[in-house]
Scaffold this motif. Structure first.
Motif, PDB file in Angstrom:
ATOM      1  N   ALA A  78      37.214  84.357  51.124  1.00 51.50           N
ATOM      2  CA  ALA A  78      35.814  84.534  51.592  1.00 51.50           C
ATOM      3  C   ALA A  78      34.920  83.559  52.877  1.00 51.50           C
ATOM      4  CB  ALA A  78      34.525  85.061  50.915  1.00 51.50           C
ATOM      5  N   HIS A  79      34.063  84.219  53.558  1.00 51.48           N
ATOM      6  CA  HIS A  79      33.376  82.797  54.127  1.00 51.48           C
ATOM      7  C   HIS A  79      32.131  82.637  53.921  1.00 51.48           C
ATOM      8  CE1 HIS A  79      37.557  81.638  55.840  1.00 51.48           C
ATOM      9  NE2 HIS A  79      37.982  83.107  55.699  1.00 51.48           N
ATOM     10  N   LYS A  80      31.564  81.390  54.332  1.00 51.85           N
ATOM     11  CA  LYS A  80      29.948  80.741  54.930  1.00 51.85           C
ATOM     12  C   LYS A  80      29.762  80.755  55.888  1.00 51.85           C
ATOM     13  CE  LYS A  80      25.799  79.813  51.327  1.00 51.85           C
ATOM     14  NZ  LYS A  80      25.096  79.335  50.816  1.00 51.85           N
ATOM     15  N   GLN A  81      28.503  80.654  56.630  1.00 56.20           N
ATOM     16  CA  GLN A  81      28.531  79.931  57.437  1.00 56.20           C
ATOM     17  C   GLN A  81      27.323  79.562  57.279  1.00 56.20           C
ATOM     18  OE1 GLN A  81      27.632  82.157  61.281  1.00 56.20           O
ATOM     19  NE2 GLN A  81      26.508  84.159  60.069  1.00 56.20           N
ATOM     20  N   TYR A  82      26.265  78.647  57.385  1.00 53.71           N
ATOM     21  CA  TYR A  82      25.132  77.402  57.037  1.00 53.71           C
ATOM     22  C   TYR A  82      25.036  76.092  57.642  1.00 53.71           C
ATOM     23  CZ  TYR A  82      28.170  73.926  54.455  1.00 53.71           C
ATOM     24  OH  TYR A  82      29.187  73.122  54.541  1.00 53.71           O
ATOM     25  N   ILE A  83      23.820  76.321  57.979  1.00 48.02           N
ATOM     26  CA  ILE A  83      22.844  75.315  58.867  1.00 48.02           C
ATOM     27  C   ILE A  83      23.292  73.403  58.429  1.00 48.02           C
ATOM     28  CG2 ILE A  83      20.860  74.419  59.795  1.00 48.02           C
ATOM     29  CD1 ILE A  83      19.819  77.174  60.012  1.00 48.02           C
ATOM     30  N   ILE A  84      23.144  73.078  58.622  1.00 51.25           N
ATOM     31  CA  ILE A  84      22.817  71.650  58.041  1.00 51.25           C
ATOM     32  C   ILE A  84      23.146  70.314  59.222  1.00 51.25           C
ATOM     33  CG2 ILE A  84      26.015  70.885  59.794  1.00 51.25           C
ATOM     34  CD1 ILE A  84      26.638  69.680  56.585  1.00 51.25           C
ATOM     35  N   GLU A  85      22.045  69.255  58.385  1.00 55.07           N
ATOM     36  CA  GLU A  85      21.524  68.782  59.221  1.00 55.07           C
ATOM     37  C   GLU A  85      22.392  67.570  59.896  1.00 55.07           C
ATOM     38  OE1 GLU A  85      18.002  64.864  58.451  1.00 55.07           O
ATOM     39  OE2 GLU A  85      18.214  66.858  56.678  1.00 55.07           O
ATOM     40  N   VAL A  86      22.230  67.738  61.230  1.00 57.83           N
ATOM     41  CA  VAL A  86      23.449  65.442  61.326  1.00 57.83           C
ATOM     42  C   VAL A  86      22.528  65.005  61.132  1.00 57.83           C
ATOM     43  CG1 VAL A  86      24.014  64.672  63.523  1.00 57.83           C
ATOM     44  CG2 VAL A  86      24.018  67.567  63.265  1.00 57.83           C
ATOM     45  N   SER A  87      21.820  64.083  60.408  1.00 62.28           N
ATOM     46  CA  SER A  87      20.994  62.779  59.962  1.00 62.28           C
ATOM     47  C   SER A  87      21.560  61.792  60.846  1.00 62.28           C
ATOM     48  CB  SER A  87      20.637  63.043  58.594  1.00 62.28           C
ATOM     49  OG  SER A  87      21.627  62.184  57.903  1.00 62.28           O
ATOM     50  N   ASN A  88      22.725  61.394  60.766  1.00 66.43           N
ATOM     51  CA  ASN A  88      23.042  60.447  61.809  1.00 66.43           C
ATOM     52  C   ASN A  88      22.914  60.338  63.137  1.00 66.43           C
ATOM     53  OD1 ASN A  88      25.095  58.358  63.342  1.00 66.43           O
ATOM     54  ND2 ASN A  88      26.705  58.827  62.557  1.00 66.43           N
ATOM     55  N   SER A  89      22.410  59.142  63.602  1.00 62.72           N
ATOM     56  CA  SER A  89      21.365  58.808  64.889  1.00 62.72           C
ATOM     57  C   SER A  89      22.263  59.139  65.568  1.00 62.72           C
ATOM     58  CB  SER A  89      20.508  58.362  64.820  1.00 62.72           C
ATOM     59  OG  SER A  89      20.631  56.715  64.318  1.00 62.72           O
ATOM     60  N   LEU A  90      23.506  58.200  65.529  1.00 62.42           N
ATOM     61  CA  LEU A  90      24.537  58.338  66.886  1.00 62.42           C
ATOM     62  C   LEU A  90      24.934  60.032  67.396  1.00 62.42           C
ATOM     63  CD1 LEU A  90      26.041  55.024  65.566  1.00 62.42           C
ATOM     64  CD2 LEU A  90      24.298  54.919  67.006  1.00 62.42           C
ATOM     65  N   MET A  91      24.938  60.329  66.149  1.00 64.23           N
ATOM     66  CA  MET A  91      25.410  61.595  66.660  1.00 64.23           C
ATOM     67  C   MET A  91      24.645  62.763  66.883  1.00 64.23           C
ATOM     68  SD  MET A  91      28.841  62.401  65.902  1.00 64.23           S
ATOM     69  CE  MET A  91      28.447  60.330  66.151  1.00 64.23           C
ATOM     70  N   ASP A  92      23.605  62.365  67.395  1.00 61.01           N
ATOM     71  CA  ASP A  92      22.074  62.644  67.341  1.00 61.01           C
ATOM     72  C   ASP A  92      22.463  63.086  69.044  1.00 61.01           C
ATOM     73  OD1 ASP A  92      21.224  64.143  64.913  1.00 61.01           O
ATOM     74  OD2 ASP A  92      19.581  62.339  64.797  1.00 61.01           O
ATOM     75  N   VAL A 116      25.042  74.385  63.248  1.00 63.45           N
ATOM     76  CA  VAL A 116      26.035  75.541  62.525  1.00 63.45           C
ATOM     77  C   VAL A 116      27.238  75.418  62.017  1.00 63.45           C
ATOM     78  CG1 VAL A 116      26.184  77.934  61.994  1.00 63.45           C
ATOM     79  CG2 VAL A 116      23.886  77.095  63.812  1.00 63.45           C
ATOM     80  N   THR A 117      28.194  75.508  61.027  1.00 64.64           N
ATOM     81  CA  THR A 117      29.193  75.079  60.399  1.00 64.64           C
ATOM     82  C   THR A 117      29.770  76.312  59.006  1.00 64.64           C
ATOM     83  OG1 THR A 117      30.858  73.229  59.722  1.00 64.64           O
ATOM     84  CG2 THR A 117      28.893  73.422  58.512  1.00 64.64           C
ATOM     85  N   GLU A 118      30.656  76.506  59.062  1.00 60.86           N
ATOM     86  CA  GLU A 118      31.331  77.471  57.976  1.00 60.86           C
ATOM     87  C   GLU A 118      32.140  76.615  56.170  1.00 60.86           C
ATOM     88  OE1 GLU A 118      34.156  79.788  60.011  1.00 60.86           O
ATOM     89  OE2 GLU A 118      32.395  80.008  61.929  1.00 60.86           O
ATOM     90  N   CYS A 119      32.332  77.634  55.947  1.00 59.77           N
ATOM     91  CA  CYS A 119      33.037  77.046  54.402  1.00 59.77           C
ATOM     92  C   CYS A 119      33.821  78.217  54.438  1.00 59.77           C
ATOM     93  CB  CYS A 119      32.271  76.712  53.464  1.00 59.77           C
ATOM     94  SG  CYS A 119      31.067  76.905  52.668  1.00 59.77           S
ATOM     95  N   GLY A 120      35.185  77.907  53.408  1.00 57.76           N
ATOM     96  CA  GLY A 120      35.541  79.354  52.801  1.00 57.76           C
ATOM     97  C   GLY A 120      36.725  78.757  51.919  1.00 57.76           C
ATOM     98  N   TYR A 121      37.197  80.162  50.972  1.00 61.86           N
ATOM     99  CA  TYR A 121      37.577  79.254  49.188  1.00 61.86           C
ATOM    100  C   TYR A 121      38.421  81.086  49.695  1.00 61.86           C
ATOM    101  CZ  TYR A 121      38.412  80.232  44.865  1.00 61.86           C
ATOM    102  OH  TYR A 121      38.853  79.967  43.555  1.00 61.86           O
ATOM    103  N   MET A 122      39.892  80.566  49.164  1.00 61.03           N
ATOM    104  CA  MET A 122      41.016  81.240  49.134  1.00 61.03           C
ATOM    105  C   MET A 122      41.793  81.097  48.101  1.00 61.03           C
ATOM    106  SD  MET A 122      43.910  81.857  52.335  1.00 61.03           S
ATOM    107  CE  MET A 122      44.485  79.762  52.030  1.00 61.03           C
TER     108      MET A 122
END
Length: 625
Positions: A476-490, A514-520
């Motif tokens: 199964a997989h899930k997509q979700y929104i994640i904060e990019v708080s590292n200002s250099l990556m901004d 947006v990124t994803e996780c999965g479980y198998m």
């Protein structure tokens, strides 16, 4: 126009921050060339020199001397507590200063048109996401049977050899028309015969791939996947540091940043991504091709699991507290029709970064040399990166004291030796010796075996058990929104040089992606977290490195048979426990009684990445269990 003019004042600093960093970290290698011998960054050189005893003063050495002031203390535990507290204080200061500099630059660097509006974004409408299976089984179904197919294809562009391509992982804008061993995509498609869906795993010889580009690959096979009940399409990388840049931060970096900040914002030019479209399109084409070919190649058969701890001689962690999974895992699929080729899926944790250090030549590092041995033995092969964290591979055991080896020659020997180990997991020492010569003596034992420093890989060999994996596949997989708080990556996101999908929230001034996780689950033998980044080992195993973290380790929560497949469907950088997170600072090593530098999380979405990734994974598991 005012913002554009203000940008001139900051663009040089911006380039200094963005260019040497890239979107991955650099390992401390065991034998460092001088800074002029290869096109490397200062960070790489200092890290490499530190690991090899070169007389280079680095932050870790200086801070390590602070420990001398406490040698007279009667309580070792007090000293440890104090030094760890000091490390945290240093890291808080370091993180604060770096983010202040990054945010200051961010105020004057204009956003490019690739930045999307957070308020108007609907995750459910974001295309080409596969959620996996709608039904999880608790036990194998009646008549269940493993089916697996394999395919591979070159991902070198058609004009490679005449057109220079930029390496991704070392140096800045190092271009070449040469390759040691090619670059490939290797793919398996498998199911358990229950009709609940087919699952594809594709692994690229590359340093990383953005989730947005993974979705382009899925789009290329969308119709085929729908027609053939493919419910999960996973794209990962071997993480080779000497492949062609697939993340956009090494290829024409300076000109791309300047174009995107100035010309593009003035409407005089389109956004220039650093991801070479010829290379990306070749990857999309070839990966889609292998998914179709692997599906057509599927055969019924049996799946077995064997594992062995190889940490002492072949792997090492470069960051305290040195907690990592040192096992090599081997899944072996044998078709019922013995005329068909069996397949080995191997996973262990190691940055494939040695071949590219000092060589401006494209290489897949150790992976093709493992494959060479396994192919000789009659197996297909795919390598899936493990819980990589800050793990690199050490080559002493495979070098065998042979002098004057180049970095690439060391890499070849390492790959061959790991190939032998994979094949020999369940064999006796005598059987390993016979196999060593039967396959062609890749390591030259006949030539070097009589020398004093040579040691056979199978010397004092102890075979391990092999177990049958019950035919039950859950994913199964899930997509979700994640904060990019590292200002250099901004800043990296704002300049538009990568293919990451960035969102900006005007209400709070924060960036997201947006990124994803999965479980198998593979029978009851293996549980797998499919993780989008580079996971620190303590998140899997626990121990002192997890003190202060919000969650228990994965193995405390789910048992000893859970492992991690990292860099799966995204490459979001390092995932370090929140409490120890540092972009450029130190960690205190109790065993060494000194400070170690820790600069890897310069390449990370930010301080709370680990808690976000783990919490989303827990939520996913809870939703299917």
């Amino acid at each position: 126009m005012k913002k554009i003019l203000l940008s001139v004042l900051s663009v040089v600093l911006c380039l200094c921050l963005v260019v040497p960093i890239g979107v991955t970290a650099f390992a401390k290698n065991e034998e460092a060339p001088t800074a002029t011998e290869t096109n490397i960054t200062l960070e790489e050189y200092l890290a490499d020199a530190e690991a090899n005893g070169n007389k280079v003063q680095v932050v870790g050495d200086t801070l390590g001397k602070l420990g001398d002031a406490f040698e007279s203390l009667s309580s070792t535990s007090f000293k440890t507590v104090f030094m760890k507290a000091l490390a945290k204080a240093i890291n808080v200061l370091s993180n604060t200063l770096i983010n202040i500099i990054g945010k200051a630059l961010g105020l004057v660097i204009p956003k490019t048109s690739v930045i999307n509006d957070y308020a108007g974004f609907n995750l459910d409408d974001y295309g080409n996401f596969y959620s996996g299976m709608s039904e999880f089984l608790d036990a194998p179904a009646a008549g269940a049977k493993w089916h697996l197919g394999y395919a591979q294809a070159s991902i070198l562009p058609d004009d490679f050899g005449t057109t220079p391509y930029t390496m991704g992982g070392y140096g800045l804008m190092a271009t070449t028309t040469e390759t040691f061993d090619g670059l490939w995509v290797r793919t398996i498609v498998l199911n358990d015969g229950t009709g609940r869906g087919n699952v594809a795993f594709c692994v690229l010889d590359a340093i990383g791939i953005a989730n947005a580009d993974v979705r382009l690959i899925r789009a290329a096979v969308a119709d085929f996947a729908k027609e053939n009940n493919i419910v999960s399409v996973n794209v990962s990388v071997t993480h080779t540091h000497s492949g062609i840049d697939l993340q956009g931060v090494w290829d024409n970096t300076v000109s791309n940043v300047l174009n995107n900040i100035f010309l593009s914002n003035l409407g005089l030019s389109d956004i220039h991504s650093g991801v070479n479209r010829t290379f990306l399109n070749k990857i999309i084409e070839q990966t889609a091709k292998t998914i179709k070919a692997a599906y057509a190649d599927m055969e019924a058969g049996t799946l077995t699991l064997a594992k062995k701890d190889i940490a002492d001689d072949y792997l090492r962690d470069r960051t305290a507290p040195y907690t990592f999974d040192g096992n090599l895992y081997r899944l072996k699929f044998v078709p019922d029709d013995r005329s068909k080729t069996p397949t080995i899926v191997a996973s262990f944790s190691a940055h494939p970064e040695n071949s590219g250090f000092g060589h401006t030549v494209i290489s897949a590092d150790f992976v093709p040399y493992i494959e060479e041995v396994l192919n000789k033995a009659g197996y297909n092969f795919i390598y899936i990166q493990g819980c990589i964290g800050t793990i690199t591979y050490q080559r002493g055991a495979s070098n065998d004291g042979i002098e004057n080896l180049t970095r690439h020659e060391e890499t070849v020997r390492y790959g061959h030796e790991i190939g032998y180990i994979i094949l020999g997991l369940t064999k006796t020492e005598a059987e390993c010796k016979t196999m060593n010569y039967a396959l062609g003596d890749f390591l030259g034992e006949a030539e070097y075996g009589s020398t004093e420093k040579y040691s056979s890989w199978y010397e004092d060999w102890k075979p391990v058990a092999e177990t049958t994996v019950a035919p039950m596949l859950n994913i199964a997989h899930k997509q979700y929104i994640i904060e990019v708080s590292n200002s250099l990556m901004d800043i990296v996101g704002k300049t538009g040089i990568t293919d990451y999908f960035f969102l900006y929230d005007k209400t709070n001034g924060k960036y997201y992606t947006v990124t994803e996780c999965g479980y198998m689950e593979l029978g009851n033998s293996l549980l797998v977290e499919l993780c989008p980044g580079e996971t620190y080992g303590e998140l899997l195993i626990g121990g002192d490195g997890l003190k202060g973290f919000e969650y228990k380790s994965l193995r405390e929560m789910y048992g000893e048979n859970i492992i991690v497949f990292d860099l799966m469907n995204d490459a979001i950088g390092y995932i370090e426990p929140d409490d120890d997170f540092v972009m450029a600072g130190v960690q205190y090593s109790e065993s060494k009684e000194s400070f170690d530098t820790d600069t890897w999380c310069l390449i990370s979405w930010g301080k709370n990445t680990a808690s976000k990734v783990i919490s989303e994974f827990i939520d996913l598991v809870d939703s299917v269990k």
